[in-house]
Design a protein around this motif. Structure first.
Motif, PDB file in Angstrom:
ATOM      1  N   LEU A   1       8.028   3.019   1.881  1.00 60.48           N
ATOM      2  CA  LEU A   1       8.539   1.708   2.290  1.00 60.48           C
ATOM      3  C   LEU A   1       7.478   0.878   3.002  1.00 60.48           C
ATOM      4  O   LEU A   1       7.374  -0.335   2.781  1.00 60.48           O
ATOM      5  CB  LEU A   1       9.746   1.894   3.218  1.00 60.48           C
ATOM      6  CG  LEU A   1      11.126   2.011   2.563  1.00 60.48           C
ATOM      7  CD1 LEU A   1      12.176   2.336   3.607  1.00 60.48           C
ATOM      8  CD2 LEU A   1      11.480   0.723   1.836  1.00 60.48           C
ATOM      9  N   VAL A   2       6.690   1.499   3.862  1.00 61.90           N
ATOM     10  CA  VAL A   2       5.720   0.733   4.653  1.00 61.90           C
ATOM     11  C   VAL A   2       4.653   0.091   3.769  1.00 61.90           C
ATOM     12  O   VAL A   2       4.109  -0.962   4.115  1.00 61.90           O
ATOM     13  CB  VAL A   2       5.054   1.607   5.743  1.00 61.90           C
ATOM     14  CG1 VAL A   2       6.064   2.018   6.795  1.00 61.90           C
ATOM     15  CG2 VAL A   2       4.374   2.824   5.136  1.00 61.90           C
ATOM     16  N   GLU A   3       4.362   0.695   2.638  1.00 64.79           N
ATOM     17  CA  GLU A   3       3.390   0.096   1.724  1.00 64.79           C
ATOM     18  C   GLU A   3       3.910  -1.221   1.153  1.00 64.79           C
ATOM     19  O   GLU A   3       3.136  -2.160   0.927  1.00 64.79           O
ATOM     20  CB  GLU A   3       3.054   1.069   0.596  1.00 64.79           C
ATOM     21  CG  GLU A   3       2.326   2.323   1.056  1.00 64.79           C
ATOM     22  CD  GLU A   3       1.895   3.189  -0.107  1.00 64.79           C
ATOM     23  OE1 GLU A   3       0.832   2.912  -0.687  1.00 64.79           O
ATOM     24  OE2 GLU A   3       2.636   4.143  -0.427  1.00 64.79           O
ATOM     25  N   ASP A   4       5.231  -1.298   0.942  1.00 64.02           N
ATOM     26  CA  ASP A   4       5.823  -2.523   0.403  1.00 64.02           C
ATOM     27  C   ASP A   4       5.834  -3.662   1.416  1.00 64.02           C
ATOM     28  O   ASP A   4       5.908  -4.834   1.030  1.00 64.02           O
ATOM     29  CB  ASP A   4       7.262  -2.257  -0.061  1.00 64.02           C
ATOM     30  CG  ASP A   4       7.318  -1.344  -1.276  1.00 64.02           C
ATOM     31  OD1 ASP A   4       6.281  -1.225  -1.963  1.00 64.02           O
ATOM     32  OD2 ASP A   4       8.376  -0.738  -1.521  1.00 64.02           O
ATOM     33  N   ILE A   5       5.796  -3.333   2.712  1.00 61.65           N
ATOM     34  CA  ILE A   5       5.844  -4.394   3.723  1.00 61.65           C
ATOM     35  C   ILE A   5       4.477  -4.633   4.365  1.00 61.65           C
ATOM     36  O   ILE A   5       4.386  -5.322   5.383  1.00 61.65           O
ATOM     37  CB  ILE A   5       6.896  -4.083   4.810  1.00 61.65           C
ATOM     38  CG1 ILE A   5       6.576  -2.783   5.544  1.00 61.65           C
ATOM     39  CG2 ILE A   5       8.294  -4.019   4.206  1.00 61.65           C
ATOM     40  CD1 ILE A   5       7.530  -2.492   6.704  1.00 61.65           C
ATOM     41  N   GLY A   6       3.431  -4.032   3.799  1.00 65.99           N
ATOM     42  CA  GLY A   6       2.084  -4.360   4.235  1.00 65.99           C
ATOM     43  C   GLY A   6       1.443  -3.426   5.228  1.00 65.99           C
ATOM     44  O   GLY A   6       0.424  -3.771   5.840  1.00 65.99           O
ATOM     45  N   LEU A   7       1.998  -2.231   5.410  1.00 72.11           N
ATOM     46  CA  LEU A   7       1.397  -1.256   6.318  1.00 72.11           C
ATOM     47  C   LEU A   7       0.783  -0.116   5.512  1.00 72.11           C
ATOM     48  O   LEU A   7       1.055   0.047   4.325  1.00 72.11           O
ATOM     49  CB  LEU A   7       2.453  -0.696   7.286  1.00 72.11           C
ATOM     50  CG  LEU A   7       3.039  -1.669   8.315  1.00 72.11           C
ATOM     51  CD1 LEU A   7       4.154  -0.985   9.101  1.00 72.11           C
ATOM     52  CD2 LEU A   7       1.966  -2.175   9.278  1.00 72.11           C
TER      53      LEU A   7
ATOM     54  N   THR B   1       9.365  -7.531   1.352  1.00 75.09           N
ATOM     55  CA  THR B   1       7.912  -7.335   1.319  1.00 75.09           C
ATOM     56  C   THR B   1       7.248  -7.863   2.578  1.00 75.09           C
ATOM     57  O   THR B   1       6.033  -7.756   2.733  1.00 75.09           O
ATOM     58  CB  THR B   1       7.299  -8.057   0.102  1.00 75.09           C
ATOM     59  OG1 THR B   1       7.645  -9.450   0.150  1.00 75.09           O
ATOM     60  CG2 THR B   1       7.797  -7.449  -1.205  1.00 75.09           C
ATOM     61  N   ASN B   2       8.035  -8.446   3.486  1.00 72.89           N
ATOM     62  CA  ASN B   2       7.515  -8.998   4.735  1.00 72.89           C
ATOM     63  C   ASN B   2       7.585  -7.965   5.849  1.00 72.89           C
ATOM     64  O   ASN B   2       8.608  -7.286   6.015  1.00 72.89           O
ATOM     65  CB  ASN B   2       8.310 -10.253   5.117  1.00 72.89           C
ATOM     66  CG  ASN B   2       7.802 -10.886   6.407  1.00 72.89           C
ATOM     67  OD1 ASN B   2       8.204 -10.492   7.493  1.00 72.89           O
ATOM     68  ND2 ASN B   2       6.909 -11.871   6.265  1.00 72.89           N
ATOM     69  N   LEU B   3       6.501  -7.835   6.619  1.00 75.83           N
ATOM     70  CA  LEU B   3       6.429  -6.824   7.674  1.00 75.83           C
ATOM     71  C   LEU B   3       7.525  -6.988   8.712  1.00 75.83           C
ATOM     72  O   LEU B   3       8.248  -6.027   9.030  1.00 75.83           O
ATOM     73  CB  LEU B   3       5.056  -6.887   8.344  1.00 75.83           C
ATOM     74  CG  LEU B   3       4.867  -5.998   9.593  1.00 75.83           C
ATOM     75  CD1 LEU B   3       5.047  -4.537   9.245  1.00 75.83           C
ATOM     76  CD2 LEU B   3       3.490  -6.244  10.205  1.00 75.83           C
TER      77      LEU B   3
END
Length: 416
Positions: free
Chosen positions: A259-265, A319-321
């Motif tokens: 999941l974190v890859e999808d939100i920019g982490l 997709t937003n952090l």
């Protein structure tokens, strides 16, 4: 000895602050929870100094984790049987003192991996006795009107120690090493011993436990506990809801890496997502604890399940952090609406003579619920994809929430 406090005249956390006996129990829980987390960090730290068993050179950490978690599955229910037969204060104190002494033994024993495994296993076995005794002690110290607040405080402490304990574990151990070769073990063992001393001061009065040794009939008592849960549908329903709750969080632990890859982490920053859920749950538990009396006759578990389902489904489009972290916190708030009321319900509806069995069984089921999703979530994600798994979880959580409320709404509003 601490004085037994009078029934609370105020609602919320103010009444608990005046209950010195409960504060001692809470302080013992806080010290024990932090010690548990730091002890686990200590085990991982010590591995580099231990000679491995031939053939396990590359699996030492995994084997250690199995030794740490296996007793929860093997002894969870059995421990609850003993909790009902012996004074809670004695169990709480002996478990903490024993864990403290075992930790202090580590630097005095040969540095063999097998010895570290035995100590780890023994520490975890003792924890299985401590957990149901701690839960069973809460209704003995808190009036019925204050149970929602008490459970909110215990939930907040448990989650806070989970977030903070692992975060401060390594810095604390590094600081302890400055004090000498045995500084780390003295720090962790000292926390357990202090917790044991604090818990010994609690004036717990029990009606059904005498001071002399009580005969234990494990199989008979285990069947009695199962019969009780089968008969008391309200309690077994609450256990089911808690099991689903912990299963979702366990699965989220695995899914968070993707999941974190999808939100920019980065994948190794998945802890931020879990921390946000923890903060949301702490916030929700705090609100319920302070203003819990205002939420009577509200379908809190149903709202909680629907909030979690909404957050899980929205993760598939995010997709937003900051939106991702906010959704995770919102999921945590929903989880608190399930965890705190359901734990309160179990305390209120379970007679004193059955609490150890019920909380032992709960400890057993919850640990299985935490283990199975860890094994299933990863392969399932590889097979059908992250979004499909999240949508499936969302649908399942909604269905469980609606089903549970349909089965309990006639009586649930009157007991929470």
């Amino acid at each position: 000895m601490l004085p037994v406090s009078p029934p609370p005249l105020e609602s919320g956390f103010r009444s608990l602050i005046k209950n010195r006996a409960f504060l001692a129990l809470w302080m013992g829980q806080l010290l024990s929870q932090v010690a548990d987390k730091v002890f686990f960090v200590l085990l991982i730290t010590l591995l580099v100094d231990y000679k491995p068993i031939p053939g396990l050179e590359n699996s030492m950490r995994s084997v250690l984790m199995v030794a740490f978690t296996l007793p929860a599955i093997l002894f969870g229910s059995a421990a609850g049987i003993f909790v009902d037969r012996f004074p809670k204060k004695h169990i709480l104190t002996i478990c903490n003192v024993s864990r403290g002494l075992l930790t202090l033994l580590i630097p005095l024993l040969p540095k063999a991996f097998l010895i570290l495994l035995i100590i780890t296993f023994a520490e975890s076995v003792l924890t299985q006795f401590f957990a149901p005794a701690e839960q069973a002690a809460i209704p003995l110290l808190v009036e019925k009107e204050g149970l929602m607040t008490a459970n909110a405080l215990f939930t907040t402490t448990m989650l806070g120690s989970l977030i903070i304990g692992f975060a401060v574990g390594e810095p604390l151990l590094s600081l302890a090493r400055v004090g000498g070769d045995f500084g780390q073990e003295i720090l962790v063992g000292g926390l357990y011993l202090i917790a044991g001393a604090v818990l010994w001061l609690i004036p717990i009065r029990e009606k059904h436990v005498s001071d002399h040794l009580v005969a234990v009939h494990p199989w008979h008592d285990f069947k009695a506990g199962l019969r009780y849960l089968k008969k008391e549908r309200l309690v077994s329903n609450a256990l089911l809801q808690l099991t689903i709750l912990y299963s979702v969080f366990a699965a989220l632990t695995v899914l968070a890496i993707n999941l974190v890859e999808d939100i920019g982490l980065k994948p190794n920053q998945f802890g931020f997502l879990l921390a946000a859920a923890g903060i949301g749950m702490v916030f929700g538990a705090g609100v319920l604890g302070h203003w819990g009396d205002r939420f009577h006759h509200k379908p809190l578990p149903l709202i909680g399940f629907l909030c979690m389902a909404f957050a899980l489904s929205m993760f598939t489009f995010t997709t937003n952090l900051w939106i991702g972290l906010s959704l995770s916190a919102f999921l945590g708030v929903g989880a608190s609406m399930i965890g705190v009321p359901m734990q309160t319900l179990i305390h209120q509806q379970t007679p004193e003579s059955m609490r150890g069995k019920v909380f032992g069984f709960q400890n057993n089921v919850v640990n299985i619920a935490l283990s199975l999703p860890l094994a299933i979530a990863g392969p399932l994600t590889d097979a059908i994809g992250l979004r499909a798994v999240l949508l499936g979880m969302s649908i399942l959580v909604s269905m469980v929430g609606i089903w549970a409320w349909q089965n309990t709404r006639r009586v649930l509003q009157d007991v929470i």
